[in-house]
Design a protein around this motif. Structure first.
Motif, mmCIF file in Angstrom:
data_model
loop_
_atom_site.group_PDB
_atom_site.id
_atom_site.type_symbol
_atom_site.label_atom_id
_atom_site.label_comp_id
_atom_site.label_asym_id
_atom_site.label_seq_id
_atom_site.Cartn_x
_atom_site.Cartn_y
_atom_site.Cartn_z
ATOM 1 N N MET A 18 0.836 -1.211 0.000
ATOM 2 C CA MET A 18 0.000 0.000 0.000
ATOM 3 C C MET A 18 0.869 1.259 0.000
ATOM 4 O O MET A 18 0.578 2.220 -0.714
ATOM 5 C CB MET A 18 -0.931 0.015 1.210
ATOM 6 N N THR A 19 1.924 1.257 0.788
ATOM 7 C CA THR A 19 2.783 2.444 0.839
ATOM 8 C C THR A 19 3.552 2.628 -0.471
ATOM 9 O O THR A 19 3.826 3.755 -0.869
ATOM 10 C CB THR A 19 3.749 2.406 2.038
ATOM 11 N N GLN A 20 3.860 1.525 -1.153
ATOM 12 C CA GLN A 20 4.499 1.647 -2.467
ATOM 13 C C GLN A 20 3.535 2.281 -3.467
ATOM 14 O O GLN A 20 3.945 3.126 -4.268
ATOM 15 C CB GLN A 20 4.973 0.278 -2.960
ATOM 16 N N LEU A 21 2.266 1.887 -3.413
ATOM 17 C CA LEU A 21 1.273 2.513 -4.284
ATOM 18 C C LEU A 21 1.126 3.989 -3.931
ATOM 19 O O LEU A 21 1.046 4.842 -4.815
ATOM 20 C CB LEU A 21 -0.072 1.779 -4.186
ATOM 21 N N GLU A 22 1.107 4.302 -2.649
ATOM 22 C CA GLU A 22 1.043 5.701 -2.206
ATOM 23 C C GLU A 22 2.200 6.505 -2.789
ATOM 24 O O GLU A 22 2.011 7.610 -3.299
ATOM 25 C CB GLU A 22 1.051 5.770 -0.678
ATOM 26 N N THR A 23 3.392 5.932 -2.752
ATOM 27 C CA THR A 23 4.570 6.610 -3.302
ATOM 28 C C THR A 23 4.411 6.835 -4.800
ATOM 29 O O THR A 23 4.689 7.930 -5.309
ATOM 30 C CB THR A 23 5.847 5.789 -3.019
ATOM 31 N N ARG A 24 3.944 5.836 -5.516
ATOM 32 C CA ARG A 24 3.753 5.972 -6.976
ATOM 33 C C ARG A 24 2.745 7.076 -7.301
ATOM 34 O O ARG A 24 2.969 7.871 -8.209
ATOM 35 C CB ARG A 24 3.269 4.663 -7.586
ATOM 36 N N VAL A 25 1.646 7.109 -6.565
ATOM 37 C CA VAL A 25 0.628 8.138 -6.816
ATOM 38 C C VAL A 25 1.194 9.509 -6.479
ATOM 39 O O VAL A 25 1.034 10.467 -7.239
ATOM 40 C CB VAL A 25 -0.675 7.845 -6.024
ATOM 41 N N ARG A 26 1.885 9.637 -5.347
ATOM 42 C CA ARG A 26 2.465 10.918 -4.941
ATOM 43 C C ARG A 26 3.489 11.401 -5.964
ATOM 44 O O ARG A 26 3.615 12.598 -6.206
ATOM 45 C CB ARG A 26 3.097 10.785 -3.560
ATOM 46 N N GLU A 27 4.187 10.472 -6.603
ATOM 47 C CA GLU A 27 5.210 10.839 -7.590
ATOM 48 C C GLU A 27 4.664 10.929 -9.012
ATOM 49 O O GLU A 27 5.421 11.132 -9.953
ATOM 50 C CB GLU A 27 6.359 9.833 -7.528
ATOM 51 N N SER A 28 3.357 10.803 -9.181
ATOM 52 C CA SER A 28 2.742 10.811 -10.514
ATOM 53 C C SER A 28 2.766 12.180 -11.177
ATOM 54 O O SER A 28 2.530 12.297 -12.372
ATOM 55 C CB SER A 28 1.292 10.332 -10.423
ATOM 56 N N GLY A 29 3.033 13.221 -10.406
ATOM 57 C CA GLY A 29 3.000 14.576 -10.936
ATOM 58 C C GLY A 29 1.771 15.342 -10.485
ATOM 59 O O GLY A 29 1.641 16.533 -10.766
ATOM 60 N N LEU A 30 0.879 14.677 -9.788
ATOM 61 C CA LEU A 30 -0.308 15.330 -9.253
ATOM 62 C C LEU A 30 0.101 16.409 -8.259
ATOM 63 O O LEU A 30 0.967 16.174 -7.405
ATOM 64 C CB LEU A 30 -1.184 14.283 -8.567
ATOM 65 N N ASP A 31 -0.479 17.579 -8.381
ATOM 66 C CA ASP A 31 -0.202 18.685 -7.474
ATOM 67 C C ASP A 31 -0.441 18.247 -6.035
ATOM 68 O O ASP A 31 -1.466 17.640 -5.726
ATOM 69 C CB ASP A 31 -1.111 19.867 -7.842
ATOM 70 N N ARG A 32 0.502 18.555 -5.139
ATOM 71 C CA ARG A 32 0.418 18.107 -3.740
ATOM 72 C C ARG A 32 -0.806 18.668 -3.009
ATOM 73 O O ARG A 32 -1.428 17.964 -2.226
ATOM 74 C CB ARG A 32 1.687 18.501 -2.982
ATOM 75 N N VAL A 33 -1.122 19.928 -3.244
ATOM 76 C CA VAL A 33 -2.296 20.517 -2.588
ATOM 77 C C VAL A 33 -3.554 19.823 -3.076
ATOM 78 O O VAL A 33 -4.430 19.458 -2.280
ATOM 79 C CB VAL A 33 -2.368 22.046 -2.816
ATOM 80 N N THR A 34 -3.647 19.605 -4.365
ATOM 81 C CA THR A 34 -4.798 18.908 -4.937
ATOM 82 C C THR A 34 -4.922 17.519 -4.319
ATOM 83 O O THR A 34 -6.024 17.094 -3.947
ATOM 84 C CB THR A 34 -4.665 18.803 -6.469
#
Length: 149
Positions: A18-34
């Protein structure tokens, strides 16, 4: 209050996944505030106090105003969110409450006005991931401060 079970300790392999998926999503380029707004809105809908506490604190650390943090649940009536953010918050509600009416084509098209196809998929993964975290936290009896030692 007491947690029912510590899922971190009981099944560390699944937690790591789950934390690996979290890392992938966080690193996807999605704005952090969004991403944090997504997490807050889904957590509000799902009633996850643990996640809501965590992600409102995260926005505070990022310098977001108390007004923007406090008004996420009433984003439709709040001028402090951009049209792009409002589209994401509406998508978050639709995906979180998917059994009610799915994701209407009009909403999909509105989100796509701001986001590419890949970014739309990133948003969907982000929304689904926080919904999974909410369900884990609620099911295991997590609450704000439960992991403090």
């Amino acid at each position: 209050m007491k947690m029912r079970v510590n899922h971190y300790a009981v099944n560390p392999e699944v937690y790591r996944a789950m934390t690996q998926l979290e890392t992938r999503v966080r690193e996807s380029g999605l704005d952090r505030v969004t991403y944090e707004l997504i997490k807050i809105r889904a957590s509000q809908i799902n009633g996850c106090a643990f996640c809501l506490n965590m992600h409102t604190e995260e926005l505070r650390k990022m310098g977001e105003s108390e007004q923007r943090i406090a008004l996420v649940s009433v984003w439709k009536e709040s001028p402090c969110y951009s049209d792009q953010e409002k589209a994401v918050l509406e998508l978050t509600e639709a995906v979180t409450l998917i059994s009610e009416k799915g994701v209407p084509e009009e909403l999909y098209q509105r989100v796509r006005n701001y986001y590419s196809e890949k970014e739309y998929v990133d948003l969907i993964f982000a929304i689904n991931l926080i919904n999974a975290w909410n369900r884990i936290a609620i099911s295991t009896g997590m609450f704000p401060g439960c992991m403090d030692t």
